[in-house]
Motif scaffolding. Structure first.
Motif, PDB file in Angstrom:
ATOM      1  N   LEU A  77      -3.889   5.694   3.375  1.00 52.47           N
ATOM      2  CA  LEU A  77      -3.789   6.896   2.648  1.00 52.47           C
ATOM      3  C   LEU A  77      -2.994   7.977   3.646  1.00 52.47           C
ATOM      4  CD1 LEU A  77      -4.461   9.319   0.856  1.00 52.47           C
ATOM      5  CD2 LEU A  77      -6.530   9.426   1.701  1.00 52.47           C
ATOM      6  N   GLY A 115      -0.033   3.467  -3.233  1.00 51.10           N
ATOM      7  CA  GLY A 115      -0.395   4.742  -2.936  1.00 51.10           C
ATOM      8  C   GLY A 115       0.661   5.815  -3.394  1.00 51.10           C
ATOM      9  N   PRO A 127     -12.371   1.531  -1.822  1.00 49.02           N
ATOM     10  CA  PRO A 127     -11.599   2.865  -1.700  1.00 49.02           C
ATOM     11  C   PRO A 127     -12.098   3.654  -0.731  1.00 49.02           C
ATOM     12  CG  PRO A 127     -13.064   2.592  -3.713  1.00 49.02           C
ATOM     13  CD  PRO A 127     -12.963   1.244  -3.133  1.00 49.02           C
ATOM     14  N   TRP A 151      -7.404  10.295  -5.430  1.00 45.26           N
ATOM     15  CA  TRP A 151      -7.778  10.065  -4.144  1.00 45.26           C
ATOM     16  C   TRP A 151      -9.325  10.614  -3.674  1.00 45.26           C
ATOM     17  CZ3 TRP A 151      -4.695   7.167  -1.639  1.00 45.26           C
ATOM     18  CH2 TRP A 151      -3.271   7.048  -2.285  1.00 45.26           C
ATOM     19  N   THR A 196      -8.538   1.497   4.285  1.00 41.85           N
ATOM     20  CA  THR A 196      -8.040   2.363   3.197  1.00 41.85           C
ATOM     21  C   THR A 196      -7.476   3.683   3.387  1.00 41.85           C
ATOM     22  OG1 THR A 196      -9.417   0.954   1.874  1.00 41.85           O
ATOM     23  CG2 THR A 196      -8.346   2.925   0.735  1.00 41.85           C
ATOM     24  N   VAL A 215     -11.675   8.098  -1.041  1.00 37.70           N
ATOM     25  CA  VAL A 215     -10.935   7.341  -0.094  1.00 37.70           C
ATOM     26  C   VAL A 215     -11.602   7.414   1.242  1.00 37.70           C
ATOM     27  CG1 VAL A 215      -8.752   6.934   0.883  1.00 37.70           C
ATOM     28  CG2 VAL A 215      -8.847   7.322  -1.523  1.00 37.70           C
ATOM     29  N   PHE A 248      -6.983   0.411  -2.407  1.00 33.72           N
ATOM     30  CA  PHE A 248      -7.249   1.574  -3.056  1.00 33.72           C
ATOM     31  C   PHE A 248      -8.026   1.564  -4.197  1.00 33.72           C
ATOM     32  CE2 PHE A 248      -2.896   2.528  -1.349  1.00 33.72           C
ATOM     33  CZ  PHE A 248      -3.301   3.488  -0.339  1.00 33.72           C
ATOM     34  N   ARG A 261       0.038   6.288  -7.028  1.00 33.97           N
ATOM     35  CA  ARG A 261      -1.051   7.249  -7.315  1.00 33.97           C
ATOM     36  C   ARG A 261      -1.018   8.609  -7.027  1.00 33.97           C
ATOM     37  NH1 ARG A 261      -7.272   4.469  -6.558  1.00 33.97           N
ATOM     38  NH2 ARG A 261      -6.564   2.337  -7.571  1.00 33.97           N
ATOM     39  N   HIS A 285       0.926  -1.197  -0.026  1.00 30.28           N
ATOM     40  CA  HIS A 285      -0.121  -0.105  -0.069  1.00 30.28           C
ATOM     41  C   HIS A 285       0.774   1.305  -0.051  1.00 30.28           C
ATOM     42  CE1 HIS A 285      -2.921  -3.145   0.993  1.00 30.28           C
ATOM     43  NE2 HIS A 285      -3.993  -2.001   0.107  1.00 30.28           N
TER      44      HIS A 285
END
Length: 286
Positions: free
Chosen positions: A250, A43, A241, A271, A246, A274, A237, A46, A39
């Motif tokens: 983040l 992350g 989400p 994002w 999650t 999320v 994600f 993303r 993640h």
């Protein structure tokens, strides 16, 4: 501004070179190491960073988690350590901006020191903003090789005595590495945290602040959705989400970027939606 507990010179050098390398490690198994590595990598991707996820664990959980399925027999990290070259080892992940180096084939015998070759370092520095390494178990002879590739260590810690001992053992292991190869412990991540168990959390999480309080990152709450996303071969994600777990991952990504790059790093797309529910464990909270 770079946070004070991180060696500023080291961060600035890596930013100028163009690649920050993070190893996710704990000497205790089963603490969510692969979940944190996956993640973090997804992350960061993303956020628009180019990321190489190095799955150095022969179980290849990180590879399965990002949708690569069974990678047995595929060349990878061990092949690079054994001098077989990088050709055809790195594969594109399903996440945009994410590339994956599988565990590879063969094994390193005890006493054989292989060190990540210059070719791999140059490749990372030319191609990626971040490298995230899911390290092998502590009993594997090439753990030190995986750690030597990194600049910084992220240590997931469950609220259990075994997990906290694993952190202490990891710190001792890092102290025993040669200085020029030793990564810096930069983040301690409480994972699988159930805030209903307040007494247990107070007894086990609070000592982390006494030990390395400035390194404690946002906590990851317990949730069965983590296993479900692994079984689906998709990061949270993508899989869930809007889930609170999650949201916690983040916040962890936000924290890592904030520390290493000196900015929040989330002023971008990808994002929306999320989930909320992430939290930072505050000292004395329980």
């Amino acid at each position: 501004m770079i946070r004070g507990h991180i060696t500023c010179r080291r961060v600035l050098w890596e930013v100028l070179v163009g690649c920050l390398k993070l190893a996710v490690a704990n000497h205790k198994g089963g603490v969510g190491k692969s979940a944190v590595a996956v993640h973090l990598a997804c992350g960061l991707a993303r956020l628009g960073r180019s990321v190489l996820l190095v799955d150095a664990d022969l179980q290849a959980d990180a590879c399965r988690w990002v949708g690569l399925g069974d990678v047995r027999g595929r060349p990878g990290f061990l092949d690079v350590l054994l001098g077989r070259g990088l050709k055809r080892c790195v594969v594109r992940g399903l996440e945009s901006g994410l590339w994956v180096l599988p565990p590879g084939r063969g094994e390193l015998g005890r006493g054989l020191r292989a060190r990540p070759p210059a070719e791999l370092r140059r490749f990372c520095e030319r191609r990626f903003d971040y490298v995230v390494i899911d390290t092998p178990p502590s009993w594997m002879p090439y753990l030190e090789d995986a750690l030597a590739l990194a600049d910084f260590v992220v240590c997931p810690v469950q609220p259990s005595l075994g997990s906290i001992r694993g952190l202490a053992d990891l710190m001792g292991f890092l102290r025993g590495m040669p200085g020029r190869e030793r990564p810096e412990l930069a983040f301690i991540v409480p994972v699988m945290v159930d805030r209903r168990q307040r007494r247990l959390l107070r007894e086990l999480i609070e000592p982390l602040f006494e030990l390395k309080g400035e390194l404690v990152a946002p906590a990851i709450p317990v949730g069965s959705v983590v296993v479900q996303s692994y079984m689906a071969g998709r990061s949270l994600f993508d899989f869930a989400p809007s889930h609170r777990v999650t949201g916690a991952f983040l916040e962890l990504v936000r924290h890592v970027v904030g520390v290493l790059e000196g900015k929040e790093g989330l002023d971008g797309q990808g994002w929306k939606g999320v989930g909320a529910g992430a939290f930072v464990w505050e000292r004395g909270e329980a």
